[in-house]
Design a protein around this motif. Structure first.
Motif, PDB file in Angstrom:
ATOM      1  N   VAL A  15       5.785  -8.054  -0.177  1.00 33.63           N
ATOM      2  CA  VAL A  15       5.127  -7.973  -1.483  1.00 33.63           C
ATOM      3  C   VAL A  15       3.647  -7.670  -1.272  1.00 33.63           C
ATOM      4  CG1 VAL A  15       4.500  -9.222  -3.569  1.00 33.63           C
ATOM      5  CG2 VAL A  15       6.777  -9.516  -2.578  1.00 33.63           C
ATOM      6  N   ILE A  16       3.202  -6.572  -1.846  1.00 31.26           N
ATOM      7  CA  ILE A  16       1.796  -6.182  -1.739  1.00 31.26           C
ATOM      8  C   ILE A  16       0.965  -6.865  -2.825  1.00 31.26           C
ATOM      9  CG2 ILE A  16       0.188  -4.246  -1.913  1.00 31.26           C
ATOM     10  CD1 ILE A  16       2.314  -2.474  -0.702  1.00 31.26           C
ATOM     11  N   GLU A  19       8.195  -0.857   5.535  1.00 29.75           N
ATOM     12  CA  GLU A  19       7.532   0.071   6.452  1.00 29.75           C
ATOM     13  C   GLU A  19       8.497   1.044   7.111  1.00 29.75           C
ATOM     14  OE1 GLU A  19       4.536  -0.052  10.322  1.00 29.75           O
ATOM     15  OE2 GLU A  19       4.553  -1.679   8.861  1.00 29.75           O
ATOM     16  N   SER A  20       9.706   0.604   7.443  1.00 24.92           N
ATOM     17  CA  SER A  20      10.634   1.492   8.148  1.00 24.92           C
ATOM     18  C   SER A  20      11.043   2.685   7.301  1.00 24.92           C
ATOM     19  CB  SER A  20      11.885   0.717   8.571  1.00 24.92           C
ATOM     20  OG  SER A  20      12.582   0.232   7.430  1.00 24.92           O
ATOM     21  N   ALA A  21      10.899   2.582   5.971  1.00 26.11           N
ATOM     22  CA  ALA A  21      11.280   3.682   5.085  1.00 26.11           C
ATOM     23  C   ALA A  21      10.127   4.634   4.800  1.00 26.11           C
ATOM     24  CB  ALA A  21      11.829   3.136   3.773  1.00 26.11           C
ATOM     25  N   CYS A  22       8.913   4.274   5.186  1.00 31.18           N
ATOM     26  CA  CYS A  22       7.740   5.096   4.859  1.00 31.18           C
ATOM     27  C   CYS A  22       7.655   6.306   5.777  1.00 31.18           C
ATOM     28  CB  CYS A  22       6.465   4.266   4.981  1.00 31.18           C
ATOM     29  SG  CYS A  22       4.958   5.190   4.609  1.00 31.18           S
ATOM     30  N   ILE A  23       7.473   7.475   5.183  1.00 29.64           N
ATOM     31  CA  ILE A  23       7.381   8.711   5.966  1.00 29.64           C
ATOM     32  C   ILE A  23       5.965   9.291   5.944  1.00 29.64           C
ATOM     33  CG2 ILE A  23       9.808   9.280   5.643  1.00 29.64           C
ATOM     34  CD1 ILE A  23       8.893  11.261   3.449  1.00 29.64           C
ATOM     35  N   GLN A  24       5.008   8.546   5.380  1.00 30.82           N
ATOM     36  CA  GLN A  24       3.609   8.982   5.356  1.00 30.82           C
ATOM     37  C   GLN A  24       3.440  10.337   4.679  1.00 30.82           C
ATOM     38  OE1 GLN A  24       0.754   6.996   7.414  1.00 30.82           O
ATOM     39  NE2 GLN A  24       2.256   5.754   6.295  1.00 30.82           N
ATOM     40  N   CYS A  25       4.191  10.561   3.590  1.00 30.47           N
ATOM     41  CA  CYS A  25       4.101  11.843   2.893  1.00 30.47           C
ATOM     42  C   CYS A  25       2.831  11.954   2.059  1.00 30.47           C
ATOM     43  CB  CYS A  25       5.321  12.053   2.001  1.00 30.47           C
ATOM     44  SG  CYS A  25       5.474  10.861   0.651  1.00 30.47           S
ATOM     45  N   GLY A  26       2.260  10.814   1.679  1.00 30.19           N
ATOM     46  CA  GLY A  26       1.021  10.816   0.912  1.00 30.19           C
ATOM     47  C   GLY A  26       1.180  10.911  -0.586  1.00 30.19           C
ATOM     48  N   LEU A  27       2.419  10.938  -1.088  1.00 27.15           N
ATOM     49  CA  LEU A  27       2.611  11.046  -2.532  1.00 27.15           C
ATOM     50  C   LEU A  27       2.059   9.834  -3.267  1.00 27.15           C
ATOM     51  CD1 LEU A  27       6.140  12.673  -2.861  1.00 27.15           C
ATOM     52  CD2 LEU A  27       4.021  13.509  -3.895  1.00 27.15           C
ATOM     53  N   CYS A  28       2.225   8.641  -2.682  1.00 28.31           N
ATOM     54  CA  CYS A  28       1.689   7.447  -3.340  1.00 28.31           C
ATOM     55  C   CYS A  28       0.170   7.513  -3.420  1.00 28.31           C
ATOM     56  CB  CYS A  28       2.138   6.195  -2.604  1.00 28.31           C
ATOM     57  SG  CYS A  28       1.674   6.146  -0.856  1.00 28.31           S
ATOM     58  N   LYS A  29      -0.447   7.929  -2.341  1.00 27.78           N
ATOM     59  CA  LYS A  29      -1.912   8.039  -2.300  1.00 27.78           C
ATOM     60  C   LYS A  29      -2.409   9.071  -3.304  1.00 27.78           C
ATOM     61  CE  LYS A  29      -5.586   9.672   0.769  1.00 27.78           C
ATOM     62  NZ  LYS A  29      -5.875  10.228   2.115  1.00 27.78           N
ATOM     63  N   ASN A  30      -1.742  10.224  -3.366  1.00 34.08           N
ATOM     64  CA  ASN A  30      -2.191  11.294  -4.245  1.00 34.08           C
ATOM     65  C   ASN A  30      -1.884  11.011  -5.713  1.00 34.08           C
ATOM     66  OD1 ASN A  30      -2.924  12.590  -1.894  1.00 34.08           O
ATOM     67  ND2 ASN A  30      -1.100  13.870  -1.812  1.00 34.08           N
ATOM     68  N   THR A  31      -0.873  10.154  -5.977  1.00 36.09           N
ATOM     69  CA  THR A  31      -0.481   9.856  -7.343  1.00 36.09           C
ATOM     70  C   THR A  31      -1.285   8.718  -7.942  1.00 36.09           C
ATOM     71  OG1 THR A  31       1.784  10.602  -6.896  1.00 36.09           O
ATOM     72  CG2 THR A  31       1.484   9.177  -8.799  1.00 36.09           C
ATOM     73  N   CYS A  32      -1.731   7.802  -7.121  1.00 33.40           N
ATOM     74  CA  CYS A  32      -2.400   6.587  -7.600  1.00 33.40           C
ATOM     75  C   CYS A  32      -3.608   6.918  -8.484  1.00 33.40           C
ATOM     76  CB  CYS A  32      -2.852   5.738  -6.421  1.00 33.40           C
ATOM     77  SG  CYS A  32      -3.742   4.246  -6.899  1.00 33.40           S
ATOM     78  N   GLU A  49      -5.845   4.920  -9.611  1.00 33.45           N
ATOM     79  CA  GLU A  49      -7.011   4.102  -9.250  1.00 33.45           C
ATOM     80  C   GLU A  49      -7.561   4.452  -7.865  1.00 33.45           C
ATOM     81  OE1 GLU A  49      -7.895   2.523 -11.727  1.00 33.45           O
ATOM     82  OE2 GLU A  49      -6.031   2.535 -12.858  1.00 33.45           O
ATOM     83  N   LYS A  50      -6.831   5.300  -7.111  1.00 40.69           N
ATOM     84  CA  LYS A  50      -7.246   5.728  -5.769  1.00 40.69           C
ATOM     85  C   LYS A  50      -7.506   4.528  -4.849  1.00 40.69           C
ATOM     86  CE  LYS A  50      -6.983   9.900  -7.237  1.00 40.69           C
ATOM     87  NZ  LYS A  50      -5.751  10.655  -6.926  1.00 40.69           N
ATOM     88  N   VAL A  51      -6.531   3.618  -4.820  1.00 33.89           N
ATOM     89  CA  VAL A  51      -6.697   2.405  -4.011  1.00 33.89           C
ATOM     90  C   VAL A  51      -5.724   2.368  -2.826  1.00 33.89           C
ATOM     91  CG1 VAL A  51      -7.592   1.057  -5.942  1.00 33.89           C
ATOM     92  CG2 VAL A  51      -5.117   1.109  -5.528  1.00 33.89           C
ATOM     93  N   ILE A  52      -5.023   3.494  -2.545  1.00 35.27           N
ATOM     94  CA  ILE A  52      -4.032   3.531  -1.465  1.00 35.27           C
ATOM     95  C   ILE A  52      -4.521   4.426  -0.340  1.00 35.27           C
ATOM     96  CG2 ILE A  52      -1.661   4.130  -0.831  1.00 35.27           C
ATOM     97  CD1 ILE A  52      -0.804   3.593  -3.664  1.00 35.27           C
ATOM     98  N   ILE A 103       1.006   1.567   4.506  1.00 36.66           N
ATOM     99  CA  ILE A 103      -0.039   1.882   3.540  1.00 36.66           C
ATOM    100  C   ILE A 103      -0.926   0.660   3.376  1.00 36.66           C
ATOM    101  CG2 ILE A 103       1.373   3.564   2.309  1.00 36.66           C
ATOM    102  CD1 ILE A 103       1.760   1.428   0.113  1.00 36.66           C
ATOM    103  N   ASN A 104      -2.174   0.900   3.079  1.00 36.47           N
ATOM    104  CA  ASN A 104      -3.117  -0.170   2.766  1.00 36.47           C
ATOM    105  C   ASN A 104      -3.522  -0.028   1.312  1.00 36.47           C
ATOM    106  OD1 ASN A 104      -3.269  -1.235   5.491  1.00 36.47           O
ATOM    107  ND2 ASN A 104      -4.406   0.626   6.002  1.00 36.47           N
ATOM    108  N   VAL A 105      -3.392  -1.114   0.550  1.00 36.29           N
ATOM    109  CA  VAL A 105      -3.674  -1.094  -0.879  1.00 36.29           C
ATOM    110  C   VAL A 105      -4.820  -2.048  -1.177  1.00 36.29           C
ATOM    111  CG1 VAL A 105      -2.747  -1.470  -3.193  1.00 36.29           C
ATOM    112  CG2 VAL A 105      -1.267  -0.565  -1.400  1.00 36.29           C
ATOM    113  N   ASP A 106      -5.829  -1.577  -1.871  1.00 33.79           N
ATOM    114  CA  ASP A 106      -6.914  -2.435  -2.371  1.00 33.79           C
ATOM    115  C   ASP A 106      -6.364  -3.196  -3.575  1.00 33.79           C
ATOM    116  OD1 ASP A 106      -9.144  -3.637  -3.374  1.00 33.79           O
ATOM    117  OD2 ASP A 106     -10.244  -1.794  -3.801  1.00 33.79           O
ATOM    118  N   VAL A 107      -5.874  -4.400  -3.329  1.00 34.63           N
ATOM    119  CA  VAL A 107      -5.171  -5.137  -4.386  1.00 34.63           C
ATOM    120  C   VAL A 107      -6.081  -5.481  -5.558  1.00 34.63           C
ATOM    121  CG1 VAL A 107      -3.403  -6.045  -2.853  1.00 34.63           C
ATOM    122  CG2 VAL A 107      -5.532  -7.288  -3.131  1.00 34.63           C
ATOM    123  N   ASP A 108      -7.386  -5.599  -5.304  1.00 40.77           N
ATOM    124  CA  ASP A 108      -8.299  -5.909  -6.409  1.00 40.77           C
ATOM    125  C   ASP A 108      -8.395  -4.746  -7.391  1.00 40.77           C
ATOM    126  OD1 ASP A 108      -8.832  -8.407  -5.360  1.00 40.77           O
ATOM    127  OD2 ASP A 108     -10.542  -7.696  -4.171  1.00 40.77           O
TER     128      ASP A 108
END
Length: 675
Positions: free
Chosen positions: A586-587, A551-564, A566-569, A516-521
């Protein structure tokens, strides 16, 4: 010949196969191998003799019934396994060089298949015949007596009225249908029952919509679109073209057998706690829902549910499920991979080269290979068949593992009637090809062959170009129960031996591996994504505001992106090799915000600053003291509200009055309230 504790009997089928007993024994690691000529006839006593001493493998599938009968007559019940070396190896243009493949087929037959659980269905024989005219009426009358039959006519045509009202007859159109053998429910529009006073032609009563009925079996002779998707997988639903008398009779015959209790395998085991479909009513993974052809999967809160009665066993859900919440059980992925490894390792150890693993549905694949063996060139000696229930159960981890075990190519043979069910298999084949080509292996090593023509199968196997950049050293890892573990083991071995090893490979969007890529700002460390992540790929730190990622645990389900909020994921599909994929990175982290009242650390600075920025000046509650409360911990915020708000303050606590107080006041002649 002995393989472990099993006796193996080899037959050359009346000398129609050029079998070398000594070579077979050497390839199998046995002391000797006797080649019989007519085990099913003159030498069947050898089967009985072997059965007296324990479990038996007979290298003949055609005469399985004869072998079983001979053992039964002697009161013997050994574990009898059959291996097909005739159509798969001995009847071939390259039969003389097929000894390594014969050894592989015998070794696979020695594996014990795990037990599979079942589900039960009960049919009382209530059958609905749905169709038009004389064809439907004749079918209903043919079944009547064997079953309790109702006839629903879509078109009366020139039917004469019934001389005997021995069938419950009506007209109408089925608007919807649901269920399975023993438990169908239908909804009928324009429903009207037959008028018993019909004279010169059939007449019907008043029409109505929404009529409902139940039945155990549906015989659909309407010639219209099927009532169900993937209708051939729906137990109890039989459909035939009314213009094809042979097909109609076959359907009638099949329907007449559907009375009583029946069992079917529970093809898929499901664990809702591993499902990544949804969290807090926000949708994430929908992979199984997207590929199920039988409509057997439906959303069910945070997970999905799989109806085992509707499941037809295609295995597509298993192939695409990234968490193994849906796992194939007919057989398990681990057992299937164990079979593939046994075939390939035995073949290569016996001197075989350039192995082509041919994955096929048992009935369909055998029919094509039998036709090739009888009337064509037969299978090449390097083509090693692996029968499965459905080819669509195959996932990328299986494909990569077979290459790690030494396969040159993998051909997945699919019948034409399954052409519309290949989305999941195509995704998985594409994922495997992306990783192989990313490591600079030759492209096109996985072939999904949708064919019913034996000549096309022969051409695909005989004419395939030689693999120039293949694996040098096969892996010996043991197949594991977890799919992603097998994927990692196989991928790491392929990378170690790759023509072009690399640390990272880009994958097609929607793959179950990535980062995942996170806009940390813009991230406020609210950690909503951590609460939504079903695999703990995202995690917090109990000691300070921190967001980390594995990364090895990420399944690209998109829940983090859809839940955020701030829409920064954003998601990035890729495959990362090595231990770095297992590292927790650490992100974002920052110092905690301290309560302005008590000094307690209670939130991240960015979260509080974002709240102040968003709420200040927008409402009177968040001005002055209200704004300061945003900077307080939960305890101090409550105290501030009670201390600073007049409407929350109370007067002096009233004095408690007792019975004596009331009596004394009465004696004094006081009538007012006591203070």
């Amino acid at each position: 010949m002995k393989l472990g504790d099993k006796t193996v009997l080899v037959c050359d089928c009346a000398k129609t196969m050029p079998l070398d007993g000594a070579a077979i024994a050497k390839a199998c690691g046995a002391e000797s191998c006797t080649v019989h000529h007519l085990l099913c006839r003159d030498q069947i006593g050898r089967v009985v003799e072997a059965g007296r001493n324990g479990d038996v493998i007979v290298a003949c599938t055609q005469e399985g019934a004869a072998f079983t009968e001979a053992l039964d007559e002697q009161g013997l019940a050994p574990d009898l396994q059959l291996a097909n070396i005739r159509e798969f190896a001995g009847w071939s243009r390259e039969a003389k060089s097929a000894t390594p493949k014969i050894a592989a087929l015998l070794a696979e037959a020695a594996l014990k298949a795990p037990d599979v659980s079942t589900v039960s269905m009960e049919s009382g024989g209530i059958c609905l015949v749905y169709g038009a005219g004389q064809v439907a009426l004749d079918a209903a009358r043919q079944l009547n007596g064997r079953m309790t039959v109702s006839l629903l006519l879509t078109d009366v045509g020139d039917l004469m009225p019934l001389g005997m009202m021995d069938l419950m007859t009506a007209t109408g159109r089925i608007a919807s249908a649901a269920g399975h053998l023993g438990d169908f429910e239908i909804n009928v529009n324009s429903y009207a029952p037959l008028n018993p006073a019909s004279r010169d032609k059939m007449s019907f009563g008043l029409h109505s919509n929404g009529a409902a009925a139940k039945c155990d079996v549906i015989l659909d002779l309407s010639g219209r679109a099927p009532l169900f998707t993937a209708h051939e997988r729906r137990d109890g639903y039989l459909r035939a073209d009314p213009k094809d008398p042979v097909a109609v009779q076959k359907a009638i015959f099949a329907a007449s057998d559907l009375v009583g209790e029946f069992e079917k395998p529970r093809y898929v085991n499901f664990r809702s706690d591993l499902c990544a479909h949804s969290r807090s009513q926000i949708t994430g993974c929908t992979r199984c829902l997207d590929v199920c052809p039988a409509a057997a999967i439906s959303p069910d809160g945070d997970a999905v549910s799989i109806d085992p009665y509707l499941c037809g066993g295609c295995g597509s859900c298993n192939s695409v499920c990234p968490t193994q919440a849906a796992s194939y059980a007919y057989p398990s992925d681990q057992h299937l991979l164990t079979r593939a490894k046994t075939l390939l390792s035995t073949y290569l150890k016996a001197g075989g080269t350039r192995a082509v693993l041919v994955v096929h549905a048992a009935e369909h694949g055998f029919g094509m290979m039998e036709a090739s063996a009888r009337f064509g060139r037969g299978l090449p000696s390097r083509a090693v068949p692996l029968a499965v229930h459905e080819p669509t159960q195959i996932g990328a981890e299986f494909l990569l593992s077979t290459f790690a075990f030494g396969a040159d190519r993998v051909v997945i043979l699919v019948p034409q009637k399954r052409r519309d069910e290949l989305d999941g298999l195509a995704q998985q084949a594409g994922l495997a090809e992306s990783i192989l080509s990313g490591l600079d292996y030759q492209s096109g090593l996985v072939t999904v062959l949708v064919e019913d023509d034996p000549d096309a199968l022969e051409a695909a196997l005989y004419d395939a170009p030689k693999v120039k950049k293949g694996l040098k050293t096969p892996s010996a890892f043991l197949p594991q129960p977890e799919k992603r573990t097998n994927m990692r083991l196989a991928a790491e071995h392929l990378r170690k031996d790759a023509p072009g090893p690399t640390d990272m490979i880009s994958l097609p969007p929607g793959s179950a591996f990535g980062t995942i890529n996170v806009d940390v700002d813009g991230c406020t460390l609210c950690l909503a994504c951590v609460g939504a992540c079903p695999t703990n790929a995202l995690a917090d730190n109990p000691d300070k505001p921190q967001l980390s990622f594995q990364e090895s645990a990420c399944i690209q389900c998109g829940l983090c992106k859809n839940t955020c909020p701030e829409k920064v994921i954003t998601l990035e599909s890729r495959y990362r090799f090595g231990e770095k994929a297992n590292d927790r990175v650490v992100i974002k982290e920052e110092e905690p915000f301290e309560c302005i009242s008590c000094g307690k650390a209670f939130a991240s600075k960015s979260t509080i600053e974002k709240m102040i920025e968003t709420l200040s000046g927008k409402h009177w509650m968040f001005e002055g003291a209200g704004a300061d409360r945003l900077k307080m911990c939960e305890d101090c915020r409550v105290q501030s509200v009670f201390n600073d708000s007049p409407q929350m303050a109370s007067g002096q606590r009233p004095k408690v009055r007792t019975t004596e107080d009331y009596l004394a006041a009465r004696d004094r002649g006081e009538t007012g309230d006591l203070d």
